[in-house]
Design a protein around this motif. Structure first.
Motif, PDB file in Angstrom:
ATOM      1  N   TYR A   1      -5.519  -0.075  -1.678  1.00  0.00           N
ATOM      2  CA  TYR A   1      -4.676  -0.561  -0.580  1.00  0.00           C
ATOM      3  C   TYR A   1      -5.279  -0.162   0.761  1.00  0.00           C
ATOM      4  O   TYR A   1      -5.376  -0.985   1.689  1.00  0.00           O
ATOM      5  CB  TYR A   1      -3.268   0.006  -0.731  1.00  0.00           C
ATOM      6  CG  TYR A   1      -2.341  -0.310   0.419  1.00  0.00           C
ATOM      7  CD1 TYR A   1      -1.699  -1.539   0.505  1.00  0.00           C
ATOM      8  CD2 TYR A   1      -2.100   0.634   1.415  1.00  0.00           C
ATOM      9  CE1 TYR A   1      -0.845  -1.832   1.560  1.00  0.00           C
ATOM     10  CE2 TYR A   1      -1.246   0.359   2.472  1.00  0.00           C
ATOM     11  CZ  TYR A   1      -0.628  -0.879   2.547  1.00  0.00           C
ATOM     12  OH  TYR A   1       0.217  -1.160   3.593  1.00  0.00           O
ATOM     13  N   ALA A   2      -5.697   1.100   0.868  1.00  0.00           N
ATOM     14  CA  ALA A   2      -6.251   1.598   2.132  1.00  0.00           C
ATOM     15  C   ALA A   2      -7.504   0.821   2.526  1.00  0.00           C
ATOM     16  O   ALA A   2      -7.743   0.578   3.714  1.00  0.00           O
ATOM     17  CB  ALA A   2      -6.576   3.087   2.007  1.00  0.00           C
ATOM     18  N   ALA A   3      -8.284   0.423   1.530  1.00  0.00           N
ATOM     19  CA  ALA A   3      -9.527  -0.297   1.819  1.00  0.00           C
ATOM     20  C   ALA A   3      -9.267  -1.665   2.429  1.00  0.00           C
ATOM     21  O   ALA A   3     -10.152  -2.233   3.083  1.00  0.00           O
ATOM     22  CB  ALA A   3     -10.335  -0.454   0.530  1.00  0.00           C
ATOM     23  N   ARG A   4      -8.055  -2.174   2.244  1.00  0.00           N
ATOM     24  CA  ARG A   4      -7.709  -3.493   2.798  1.00  0.00           C
ATOM     25  C   ARG A   4      -7.070  -3.407   4.173  1.00  0.00           C
ATOM     26  O   ARG A   4      -6.725  -4.429   4.761  1.00  0.00           O
ATOM     27  CB  ARG A   4      -6.751  -4.218   1.842  1.00  0.00           C
ATOM     28  CG  ARG A   4      -7.362  -4.620   0.534  1.00  0.00           C
ATOM     29  CD  ARG A   4      -6.419  -5.494  -0.290  1.00  0.00           C
ATOM     30  NE  ARG A   4      -5.553  -4.734  -1.179  1.00  0.00           N
ATOM     31  CZ  ARG A   4      -4.249  -4.628  -1.069  1.00  0.00           C
ATOM     32  NH1 ARG A   4      -3.607  -5.214  -0.068  1.00  0.00           N
ATOM     33  NH2 ARG A   4      -3.537  -3.933  -1.950  1.00  0.00           N
ATOM     34  N   GLN A   5      -6.843  -2.199   4.674  1.00  0.00           N
ATOM     35  CA  GLN A   5      -6.120  -2.031   5.931  1.00  0.00           C
ATOM     36  C   GLN A   5      -7.082  -1.911   7.104  1.00  0.00           C
ATOM     37  O   GLN A   5      -8.242  -1.537   6.945  1.00  0.00           O
ATOM     38  CB  GLN A   5      -5.218  -0.790   5.863  1.00  0.00           C
ATOM     39  CG  GLN A   5      -4.275  -0.773   4.682  1.00  0.00           C
ATOM     40  CD  GLN A   5      -3.491  -2.057   4.535  1.00  0.00           C
ATOM     41  OE1 GLN A   5      -2.822  -2.507   5.466  1.00  0.00           O
ATOM     42  NE2 GLN A   5      -3.553  -2.663   3.343  1.00  0.00           N
ATOM     43  N   PRO A   6      -6.597  -2.190   8.323  1.00  0.00           N
ATOM     44  CA  PRO A   6      -7.444  -2.045   9.511  1.00  0.00           C
ATOM     45  C   PRO A   6      -7.916  -0.602   9.671  1.00  0.00           C
ATOM     46  O   PRO A   6      -7.210   0.344   9.321  1.00  0.00           O
ATOM     47  CB  PRO A   6      -6.521  -2.453  10.660  1.00  0.00           C
ATOM     48  CG  PRO A   6      -5.429  -3.254  10.026  1.00  0.00           C
ATOM     49  CD  PRO A   6      -5.255  -2.711   8.651  1.00  0.00           C
ATOM     50  N   ALA A   7      -9.105  -0.438  10.214  1.00  0.00           N
ATOM     51  CA  ALA A   7      -9.692   0.897  10.368  1.00  0.00           C
ATOM     52  C   ALA A   7      -8.848   1.802  11.252  1.00  0.00           C
ATOM     53  O   ALA A   7      -8.847   3.020  11.079  1.00  0.00           O
ATOM     54  CB  ALA A   7     -11.102   0.779  10.926  1.00  0.00           C
ATOM     55  N   HIS A   8      -8.141   1.208  12.213  1.00  0.00           N
ATOM     56  CA  HIS A   8      -7.340   2.015  13.141  1.00  0.00           C
ATOM     57  C   HIS A   8      -5.849   1.702  12.964  1.00  0.00           C
ATOM     58  O   HIS A   8      -5.098   1.601  13.931  1.00  0.00           O
ATOM     59  CB  HIS A   8      -7.783   1.763  14.586  1.00  0.00           C
ATOM     60  CG  HIS A   8      -9.211   2.113  14.822  1.00  0.00           C
ATOM     61  ND1 HIS A   8      -9.649   3.420  14.852  1.00  0.00           N
ATOM     62  CD2 HIS A   8     -10.313   1.338  15.000  1.00  0.00           C
ATOM     63  CE1 HIS A   8     -10.960   3.429  15.052  1.00  0.00           C
ATOM     64  NE2 HIS A   8     -11.386   2.185  15.150  1.00  0.00           N
ATOM     65  N   GLY A   9      -5.443   1.581  11.717  1.00  0.00           N
ATOM     66  CA  GLY A   9      -4.066   1.217  11.409  1.00  0.00           C
ATOM     67  C   GLY A   9      -3.178   2.417  11.130  1.00  0.00           C
ATOM     68  O   GLY A   9      -3.296   3.467  11.771  1.00  0.00           O
ATOM     69  N   ARG A  10      -2.332   2.268  10.152  1.00  0.00           N
ATOM     70  CA  ARG A  10      -1.324   3.274   9.842  1.00  0.00           C
ATOM     71  C   ARG A  10      -1.927   4.511   9.167  1.00  0.00           C
ATOM     72  O   ARG A  10      -2.991   4.462   8.563  1.00  0.00           O
ATOM     73  CB  ARG A  10      -0.261   2.658   8.934  1.00  0.00           C
ATOM     74  CG  ARG A  10       0.476   1.475   9.555  1.00  0.00           C
ATOM     75  CD  ARG A  10       1.498   0.916   8.573  1.00  0.00           C
ATOM     76  NE  ARG A  10       2.282  -0.161   9.161  1.00  0.00           N
ATOM     77  CZ  ARG A  10       2.045  -1.457   8.976  1.00  0.00           C
ATOM     78  NH1 ARG A  10       1.022  -1.835   8.211  1.00  0.00           N
ATOM     79  NH2 ARG A  10       2.796  -2.373   9.553  1.00  0.00           N
ATOM     80  N   THR A  11      -1.192   5.597   9.240  1.00  0.00           N
ATOM     81  CA  THR A  11      -1.508   6.802   8.483  1.00  0.00           C
ATOM     82  C   THR A  11      -1.078   6.584   7.037  1.00  0.00           C
ATOM     83  O   THR A  11       0.063   6.177   6.780  1.00  0.00           O
ATOM     84  CB  THR A  11      -0.773   8.012   9.067  1.00  0.00           C
ATOM     85  OG1 THR A  11      -1.152   8.171  10.438  1.00  0.00           O
ATOM     86  CG2 THR A  11      -1.073   9.281   8.296  1.00  0.00           C
ATOM     87  N   LEU A  12      -1.955   6.858   6.099  1.00  0.00           N
ATOM     88  CA  LEU A  12      -1.673   6.680   4.677  1.00  0.00           C
ATOM     89  C   LEU A  12      -1.858   8.014   3.972  1.00  0.00           C
ATOM     90  O   LEU A  12      -2.908   8.653   4.101  1.00  0.00           O
ATOM     91  CB  LEU A  12      -2.610   5.632   4.073  1.00  0.00           C
ATOM     92  CG  LEU A  12      -2.621   4.256   4.759  1.00  0.00           C
ATOM     93  CD1 LEU A  12      -3.675   3.359   4.130  1.00  0.00           C
ATOM     94  CD2 LEU A  12      -1.243   3.600   4.689  1.00  0.00           C
ATOM     95  N   LEU A  13      -0.829   8.427   3.219  1.00  0.00           N
ATOM     96  CA  LEU A  13      -0.856   9.743   2.602  1.00  0.00           C
ATOM     97  C   LEU A  13      -0.457   9.679   1.128  1.00  0.00           C
ATOM     98  O   LEU A  13       0.515   9.015   0.766  1.00  0.00           O
ATOM     99  CB  LEU A  13       0.102  10.690   3.324  1.00  0.00           C
ATOM    100  CG  LEU A  13      -0.186  10.971   4.801  1.00  0.00           C
ATOM    101  CD1 LEU A  13       0.953  11.763   5.423  1.00  0.00           C
ATOM    102  CD2 LEU A  13      -1.507  11.715   4.962  1.00  0.00           C
ATOM    103  N   VAL A  14      -1.220  10.373   0.314  1.00  0.00           N
ATOM    104  CA  VAL A  14      -0.862  10.654  -1.076  1.00  0.00           C
ATOM    105  C   VAL A  14      -0.511  12.141  -1.113  1.00  0.00           C
ATOM    106  O   VAL A  14      -1.342  12.988  -0.765  1.00  0.00           O
ATOM    107  CB  VAL A  14      -2.030  10.348  -2.026  1.00  0.00           C
ATOM    108  CG1 VAL A  14      -1.711  10.797  -3.441  1.00  0.00           C
ATOM    109  CG2 VAL A  14      -2.371   8.859  -1.998  1.00  0.00           C
TER     110      VAL A  14
END
Length: 236
Positions: free
Chosen positions: A172-185
């Motif tokens: 999922y993260a690989a499909r997001q903009p480089a300067h987009g949302r914070t993603l946390l596991v």
């Protein structure tokens, strides 16, 4: 609802009827946030509903069973126009931890994988659309989801489901903009809940406030991280 409308930020907690999810809702409320939190259909009014009664309008309880894609879509439609600062997807079931992959039934394997990996990622894909462009999307994983740290075995099906969740979050993260949302596991530690059991090393009160500290500290930092409740990086 959003910070721009209420004057305070909004957290959306998926899976908050008990345990870690309920504690997340309680802690965010105690910090002055607005909270949207979900329970499954058919659940008797419980602690989350009691909390809503005390929250003076700051807690909205929604109903969804996330293993059904149509219910996630319906929830998304009900919340049309809302904007949230944090989406935290908390979902987890387990099987007998001593059951090996060779012994688990197909039905039990599917149940754990769908609940722990597929359903949370559907929530991220669909409900993540409600998160502000610089907001945070977090999923509740486990230290047991680390492939690199798996040197002791055990909990085979549960481990596999959380490792799958972690991998899907990376995709999922690989499909997001480089300067987009914070993603946390997030790995919350071994916590004394109905699932964690009485022998677990942490009380909920020792884990969840620190989890939220970690989520708050990472706000505004785009990209994906796998962190524990102390803010330490967990190896994938």
């Amino acid at each position: 609802m959003s910070a721009s409308l209420t004057g305070s930020p909004t957290a959306f907690i998926v899976g908050a009827s008990r345990g870690l999810g309920l504690a997340l809702a309680q802690e965010y409320l105690s910090r002055g946030w607005q909270v949207i939190a979900t329970v499954r259909p058919g659940a008797e009014p419980g602690p989350l509903h009691e909390l809503a009664g005390e929250a003076q309008g700051r807690l909205t309880v929604e109903t969804v069973d996330i293993v059904h894609a149509d219910q996630i879509a319906a929830l998304r439609r009900r919340l049309e126009g809302s904007r949230v600062d944090v989406l935290f997807v908390n979902a987890g079931v387990t099987n007998n931890p001593e059951e090996t992959i060779g012994g688990v039934s197909t039905e039990e394997f599917v149940r754990v994988q769908v609940t722990n990996a597929l359903a949370p990622m559907r929530c991220v894909e669909v409900l993540g659309q409600l998160v502000t462009p610089k907001g945070t999307i977090a999923v509740m994983s486990s230290g047991l989801g680390s492939v690199a740290n798996n040197v002791s075995g055990g909990w085979e099906v549960y481990r596999a489901s959380k490792a799958a969740l972690n991998t899907l979050m990376r995709s999922y993260a690989a499909r997001q903009p480089a300067h987009g949302r914070t993603l946390l596991v997030i790995a919350p530690g071994w916590v004394r809940t109905d699932m964690g059991g009485p022998a677990a090393s942490l009380d909920v009160s020792e884990s969840i406030p620190r989890v939220i500290d970690v989520v708050t500290a990472q706000a505004g930092k785009p990209g994906l991280q796998y962190l524990d409740y102390r803010g330490a990086t967990v190896p994938w």
